[in-house]
Each structure stands twice: as structure tokens, then as C-alpha cells.
Design an enzyme around this catalytic site. Sequence first.
Site, PDB file in Angstrom:
ATOM      1  N   ARG A 150       0.817  -1.210   0.000  1.00  0.00           N
ATOM      2  CA  ARG A 150       0.000   0.000   0.000  1.00  0.00           C
ATOM      3  C   ARG A 150       0.855   1.266   0.000  1.00  0.00           C
ATOM      4  NH1 ARG A 150      -5.220  -2.211   2.444  1.00  0.00           N
ATOM      5  NH2 ARG A 150      -6.009  -0.124   2.665  1.00  0.00           N
ATOM      6  N   TYR A 153       0.623   4.401  -2.319  1.00  0.00           N
ATOM      7  CA  TYR A 153      -0.473   5.342  -2.015  1.00  0.00           C
ATOM      8  C   TYR A 153      -0.212   6.060  -0.697  1.00  0.00           C
ATOM      9  CZ  TYR A 153      -5.391   6.820  -1.262  1.00  0.00           C
ATOM     10  OH  TYR A 153      -6.548   7.533  -1.054  1.00  0.00           O
ATOM     11  N   ASP A 154      -0.014   5.269   0.364  1.00  0.00           N
ATOM     12  CA  ASP A 154       0.133   5.868   1.703  1.00  0.00           C
ATOM     13  C   ASP A 154       1.281   6.872   1.743  1.00  0.00           C
ATOM     14  OD1 ASP A 154      -1.547   3.730   2.034  1.00  0.00           O
ATOM     15  OD2 ASP A 154      -0.544   2.892   3.780  1.00  0.00           O
ATOM     16  N   ASN A 182     -12.953   6.253   4.684  1.00  0.00           N
ATOM     17  CA  ASN A 182     -13.766   5.504   3.708  1.00  0.00           C
ATOM     18  C   ASN A 182     -15.121   6.159   3.407  1.00  0.00           C
ATOM     19  OD1 ASN A 182     -11.931   3.635   5.238  1.00  0.00           O
ATOM     20  ND2 ASN A 182     -12.630   2.242   3.634  1.00  0.00           N
ATOM     21  N   ARG A 194     -13.121  -1.811  -4.126  1.00  0.00           N
ATOM     22  CA  ARG A 194     -13.288  -1.453  -2.721  1.00  0.00           C
ATOM     23  C   ARG A 194     -14.462  -2.242  -2.134  1.00  0.00           C
ATOM     24  NH1 ARG A 194     -12.308   5.096  -3.033  1.00  0.00           N
ATOM     25  NH2 ARG A 194     -12.988   4.855  -5.185  1.00  0.00           N
ATOM     26  N   VAL A 195     -14.544  -2.268  -0.834  1.00  0.00           N
ATOM     27  CA  VAL A 195     -15.511  -3.172  -0.203  1.00  0.00           C
ATOM     28  C   VAL A 195     -16.959  -2.791  -0.542  1.00  0.00           C
ATOM     29  CG1 VAL A 195     -15.625  -1.967   2.046  1.00  0.00           C
ATOM     30  CG2 VAL A 195     -15.998  -4.437   1.922  1.00  0.00           C
ATOM     31  N   GLN A 217     -11.766  -6.941  10.938  1.00  0.00           N
ATOM     32  CA  GLN A 217     -11.207  -5.589  10.790  1.00  0.00           C
ATOM     33  C   GLN A 217     -12.364  -4.583  10.715  1.00  0.00           C
ATOM     34  OE1 GLN A 217     -11.507  -7.905   8.464  1.00  0.00           O
ATOM     35  NE2 GLN A 217     -11.090  -7.218   6.380  1.00  0.00           N
ATOM     36  N   ARG A 286     -10.066   1.211  11.898  1.00  0.00           N
ATOM     37  CA  ARG A 286      -9.998   2.587  11.385  1.00  0.00           C
ATOM     38  C   ARG A 286     -11.276   3.332  11.756  1.00  0.00           C
ATOM     39  NH1 ARG A 286      -9.284   2.999   5.289  1.00  0.00           N
ATOM     40  NH2 ARG A 286      -7.090   2.597   5.666  1.00  0.00           N
TER      41      ARG A 286
HETATM   42  P1  NAD Z   1     -11.509   7.803  -8.055  1.00  0.00           P
HETATM   43  O1  NAD Z   1     -10.514   6.813  -8.535  1.00  0.00           O
HETATM   44  O2  NAD Z   1     -12.953   7.537  -8.323  1.00  0.00           O
HETATM   45  O3  NAD Z   1     -11.182   9.248  -8.620  1.00  0.00           O
HETATM   46  C1  NAD Z   1      -9.884   9.715  -8.865  1.00  0.00           C
HETATM   47  C2  NAD Z   1      -9.894  10.508 -10.170  1.00  0.00           C
HETATM   48  O4  NAD Z   1      -8.594  11.064 -10.396  1.00  0.00           O
HETATM   49  C3  NAD Z   1     -10.218   9.651 -11.397  1.00  0.00           C
HETATM   50  O5  NAD Z   1     -11.221  10.257 -12.182  1.00  0.00           O
HETATM   51  C4  NAD Z   1      -8.890   9.565 -12.135  1.00  0.00           C
HETATM   52  O6  NAD Z   1      -9.052   9.366 -13.523  1.00  0.00           O
HETATM   53  C5  NAD Z   1      -8.271  10.909 -11.771  1.00  0.00           C
HETATM   54  N1  NAD Z   1      -6.805  10.956 -11.907  1.00  0.00           N
HETATM   55  C6  NAD Z   1      -5.899  10.106 -11.367  1.00  0.00           C
HETATM   56  N2  NAD Z   1      -4.652  10.470 -11.735  1.00  0.00           N
HETATM   57  C7  NAD Z   1      -4.774  11.580 -12.493  1.00  0.00           C
HETATM   58  C8  NAD Z   1      -3.842  12.434 -13.151  1.00  0.00           C
HETATM   59  N3  NAD Z   1      -2.521  12.210 -13.110  1.00  0.00           N
HETATM   60  N4  NAD Z   1      -4.318  13.496 -13.833  1.00  0.00           N
HETATM   61  C9  NAD Z   1      -5.648  13.742 -13.886  1.00  0.00           C
HETATM   62  N5  NAD Z   1      -6.575  12.968 -13.297  1.00  0.00           N
HETATM   63  C10 NAD Z   1      -6.141  11.889 -12.617  1.00  0.00           C
HETATM   64  O7  NAD Z   1     -11.258   7.965  -6.476  1.00  0.00           O
HETATM   65  P2  NAD Z   1     -12.116   8.743  -5.378  1.00  0.00           P
HETATM   66  O8  NAD Z   1     -12.630   7.757  -4.422  1.00  0.00           O
HETATM   67  O9  NAD Z   1     -13.057   9.680  -6.031  1.00  0.00           O
HETATM   68  O10 NAD Z   1     -10.952   9.560  -4.644  1.00  0.00           O
HETATM   69  C11 NAD Z   1     -10.707  10.925  -4.969  1.00  0.00           C
HETATM   70  C12 NAD Z   1      -9.674  11.506  -4.030  1.00  0.00           C
HETATM   71  O11 NAD Z   1     -10.114  11.396  -2.674  1.00  0.00           O
HETATM   72  C13 NAD Z   1      -8.310  10.817  -4.112  1.00  0.00           C
HETATM   73  O12 NAD Z   1      -7.293  11.782  -4.006  1.00  0.00           O
HETATM   74  C14 NAD Z   1      -8.299   9.900  -2.914  1.00  0.00           C
HETATM   75  O13 NAD Z   1      -7.001   9.664  -2.436  1.00  0.00           O
HETATM   76  C15 NAD Z   1      -9.129  10.701  -1.913  1.00  0.00           C
HETATM   77  N6  NAD Z   1      -9.746   9.801  -0.933  1.00  0.00           N
HETATM   78  C16 NAD Z   1     -10.899   9.128  -1.227  1.00  0.00           C
HETATM   79  C17 NAD Z   1     -11.449   8.254  -0.282  1.00  0.00           C
HETATM   80  C18 NAD Z   1     -12.729   7.510  -0.540  1.00  0.00           C
HETATM   81  O14 NAD Z   1     -13.163   6.764   0.358  1.00  0.00           O
HETATM   82  N7  NAD Z   1     -13.407   7.660  -1.663  1.00  0.00           N
HETATM   83  C19 NAD Z   1     -10.798   8.059   0.946  1.00  0.00           C
HETATM   84  C20 NAD Z   1      -9.600   8.730   1.183  1.00  0.00           C
HETATM   85  C21 NAD Z   1      -9.096   9.621   0.250  1.00  0.00           C
HETATM   86  N1  UDP Z   2     -12.650  -6.024   1.934  1.00  0.00           N
HETATM   87  C1  UDP Z   2     -13.355  -7.214   2.009  1.00  0.00           C
HETATM   88  N2  UDP Z   2     -13.909  -7.699   0.870  1.00  0.00           N
HETATM   89  C2  UDP Z   2     -13.817  -7.072  -0.332  1.00  0.00           C
HETATM   90  C3  UDP Z   2     -13.100  -5.845  -0.403  1.00  0.00           C
HETATM   91  C4  UDP Z   2     -12.521  -5.352   0.755  1.00  0.00           C
HETATM   92  O1  UDP Z   2     -13.476  -7.817   3.086  1.00  0.00           O
HETATM   93  O2  UDP Z   2     -14.364  -7.585  -1.326  1.00  0.00           O
HETATM   94  C5  UDP Z   2     -12.082  -5.465   3.180  1.00  0.00           C
HETATM   95  C6  UDP Z   2     -10.611  -5.033   3.072  1.00  0.00           C
HETATM   96  O3  UDP Z   2      -9.771  -6.132   3.386  1.00  0.00           O
HETATM   97  C7  UDP Z   2     -10.542  -3.929   4.114  1.00  0.00           C
HETATM   98  C8  UDP Z   2     -11.938  -3.321   4.107  1.00  0.00           C
HETATM   99  O4  UDP Z   2     -12.800  -4.285   3.479  1.00  0.00           O
HETATM  100  O5  UDP Z   2     -10.295  -4.466   5.381  1.00  0.00           O
HETATM  101  C9  UDP Z   2     -12.030  -2.005   3.332  1.00  0.00           C
HETATM  102  O6  UDP Z   2     -11.428  -2.223   2.087  1.00  0.00           O
HETATM  103  P1  UDP Z   2     -11.439  -1.151   0.917  1.00  0.00           P
HETATM  104  O7  UDP Z   2     -10.714  -1.784  -0.227  1.00  0.00           O
HETATM  105  O8  UDP Z   2     -12.806  -0.647   0.677  1.00  0.00           O
HETATM  106  O9  UDP Z   2     -10.613   0.109   1.436  1.00  0.00           O
HETATM  107  P2  UDP Z   2      -9.467   0.347   2.527  1.00  0.00           P
HETATM  108  O10 UDP Z   2     -10.176   0.868   3.721  1.00  0.00           O
HETATM  109  O11 UDP Z   2      -8.744  -0.915   2.828  1.00  0.00           O
HETATM  110  O12 UDP Z   2      -8.596   1.334   1.861  1.00  0.00           O
END
Ligand code: NAD
Ligand code: UDP
Length: 325
Positions: A150, A153-154, A182, A194-195, A217, A286
Site C-alpha cells: 500500500r 499510495y500511503d 472511507n 473497494r468493499v 477488521q 480505522r
Molecule cells: P476515483 O478513482 O474515483 O477518482 C480519482 C480521479 O482522479 C479519477 O477520475 C482519475 O481518472 C483521476 N486521476 C488520477 N490520476 C490523475 C492524473 N494524473 N491526472 C488527472 N486525473 C487523474 O477515487 P475517489 O474515491 O473519487 O478519490 C478521490 C480523491 O479522494 C483521491 O485523491 C483519494 O485519495 C481521496 N480519498 C478518497 C477516499 C474515498 O473513500 N473515496 C478516501 C480517502 C481519500
Molecule cells: N474487503 C473485504 N472484501 C472485499 C473488499 C474489501 O473484506 O471484497 C475489506 C478489506 O480487506 C478492508 C476493508 O474491506 O479491510 C475495506 O477495504 P477497501 O478496499 O474498501 O478500502 P481500505 O479501507 O482498505 O482502503
Amino acid sequence: MKVLITGAAGFVGSHLVDAYLSDGCDVLGIDNFITGDISNLRDARENPRFAFRELDVTKMDERSLADIAESFGTPDLILHFASPASPIDYAQRPLETMRVNSLGTENCCQAALAWGARLLLASTSECYGDPLVHPQPESYWGNVNPVGPRSCYDESKRYAEAFVTTFTNVHGIDSRIIRIFNTYGPRMRVDDGRVVPNFVGQALRGEPLTVYGGGMQTRSFCYVSDLVDGIRACAASDETRGRIVNLGNPEERTIRQFAEIVCEIAGVPLDVDDATPMPVDDPGRRCPDISRAKALLGWSPKVDIRTGLRATLLDFSARLTVTTP
Ligand code: NAD
Ligand code: UDP
């Protein structure tokens, strides 16, 4: 107000586009479609206040800034949301993920400096890694494996936070950082891994729900409209300048309990496929501490899990019907 949103065709980005358009703002969306989908912008593209550019944020150079200023005008607010966010997505595109959070974030900072715009960086609860402190306040530094599956990303999000903070200290731009926990809702890609999309899709197709590693978890799920309200409040607030704010829903449950609720809302019996072990470095617990968002913004989530899941199931069932031959 003129708002530039990177990652506009993604799940969260497209909801932000709609929200700022309904506030009467001019919105410019930028996306390279690496994980996004143009159909998420279907409504926005009907709106004359919306403009879109297919552009990789890592390549947003001085010339792009000049083009944007000429065709759209100078943005007042930049929301940097471009980045793969699903563990499956970023595992498949690790270098793109690192670049959008490093180079892409630097380019957004340069744009904010050039235009005198306010900047909001979308960071993540993944900055806390597999946390040893619970729930997680913004002051917690996290427990992150820098070389695990991970880490692309992290660690790149942690770098993005460090870059925005350092750039702000050096150049005095008006920035703030949110750590999103999330979030789910309509427009998540059915196959993003994602889950929520997995369980909702599986329940609708009558398949067993793939609960990984026994499902003990925990996660805390925030409905997208609540997140969008929190983002707008944070972006509008002078109090958040130079600060980090957690945004998420503090209602914590196990993944196993979450599977039960999805089946209940879908009206199907609980059927679990527990063959998949816990993914490496999957955080065990989390849950956000949202005291800061409450105190600074008067914000807290309003949508309960069942209401949010009903809306998500409706959206997914419409899309699954269309895409199933
Ligand atoms: P997503 O994958 O649906 O959206 C991300 C978008 O960014 C996509 O449309 C992708 O095409 C675009 N993108 C990626 N790289 C790019 C680049 N180099 N140039 C232009 N566009 C680019 O994901 P999301 O869930 O909508 O997440 C959006 C943001 O929120 C991210 O930065 C993510 O880290 C953050 N975030 C989301 C969640 C969540 O639960 N949804 C949680 C934590 C952080
Ligand atoms: N997970 C699961 N089944 C799935 C997808 C995810 O049990 O089909 C679990 C995963 O292991 C994690 C949690 O659900 O513990 C949330 O996963 P997700 O991929 O949505 O996002 P994360 O919080 O890990 O970034």
C-alpha cells in the site's frame, strides 16, 4: 467563484463538481480518466458554467496554466482530488499513483501560487497506516509500512501533505489538507475493488460476499453527500488555513457486520465467501476522530448507513441492469 477540480471524473470529484455548480460557481474539471469515467459528468456537461479538460495533472505546466487562465479565467479555489484511491486501482498503477501525489501536488501548489488561489489537498486516512491509536486524531503520525503493497499510495499521500505544508511555509499560499476516511455512494465504479462496490455488486447479483480475512477488521463509512458538505465547509473556512482536518463518519463496524447490513438492505440472505485471506498491511481498525471538523466547521455526518446504502444500491442496480448483456 471559479473552482478547479482535479480528478473531476472520479467518484468524489464528480460529486464536488455538481455541488459547486449548484452553488452557482464556474467549475473547471481536469481528469485523465485513469480510474474515472466521463459518464460521471453527464449532468455537469449540460451546465454552461462547467468546462472540462482532459489533462494529466502531472503534466500541468506553465503553458497549461496560461491556457486555463485564458479560456476559463483564473481559479479562486483548487481542489486536488486526482489520484487512484482503491487499493486494487493503486496496486495496478503504483507509479502513476506516486506521480500524481508528488508531481501532481507540486503542480497544484505552483498553480495556487501563480493564481493566488486557495488550495485544498485531498489526503487520506491511509496516512495513519495500520493505526496504533484509536480513534485517529489529526495529531497522530501513523504506523505506515514504507515499502509494503500500500506504500505507493500511503507514502505518496504523506509526501503530498509534506509538500503542501513545506510549499505553504516557503511561499505563504492559502492551503488546507483534509484526510478522508472511507466514503461510499452512487458513482463508485462497480469494479473498483473497494468493499462497498464489491459487496453491493455481489448482493445485487446474488453472489456470496467476499469477506477478507474473517471480517473482524473495522471501517467507518461516510456517505458521499456528507463528505461533500464537509469539503465545502473546509474549503470556505479561513479557520482551516494551514491545517489538517479529518473528514469521515465515526460510526465504526466490522466488515462482517457491514456485510450483514448490505444483505439486509438488498433483501438477500447473508452468504459469505471467506476464502480470501487478509490482504498484507490491511489496517485492523480505522475510525476518525472528527472533533476538529466539529469545532472548526460545525460539521458532522448526517446520513445513516442504511439510508446511504439504499441510495447506493439503487444507483448500482440501474448501472448493472444497463451493463449486463
Ligand atoms: P476515483 O478513482 O474515483 O477518482 C480519482 C480521479 O482522479 C479519477 O477520475 C482519475 O481518472 C483521476 N486521476 C488520477 N490520476 C490523475 C492524473 N494524473 N491526472 C488527472 N486525473 C487523474 O477515487 P475517489 O474515491 O473519487 O478519490 C478521490 C480523491 O479522494 C483521491 O485523491 C483519494 O485519495 C481521496 N480519498 C478518497 C477516499 C474515498 O473513500 N473515496 C478516501 C480517502 C481519500
Ligand atoms: N474487503 C473485504 N472484501 C472485499 C473488499 C474489501 O473484506 O471484497 C475489506 C478489506 O480487506 C478492508 C476493508 O474491506 O479491510 C475495506 O477495504 P477497501 O478496499 O474498501 O478500502 P481500505 O479501507 O482498505 O482502503
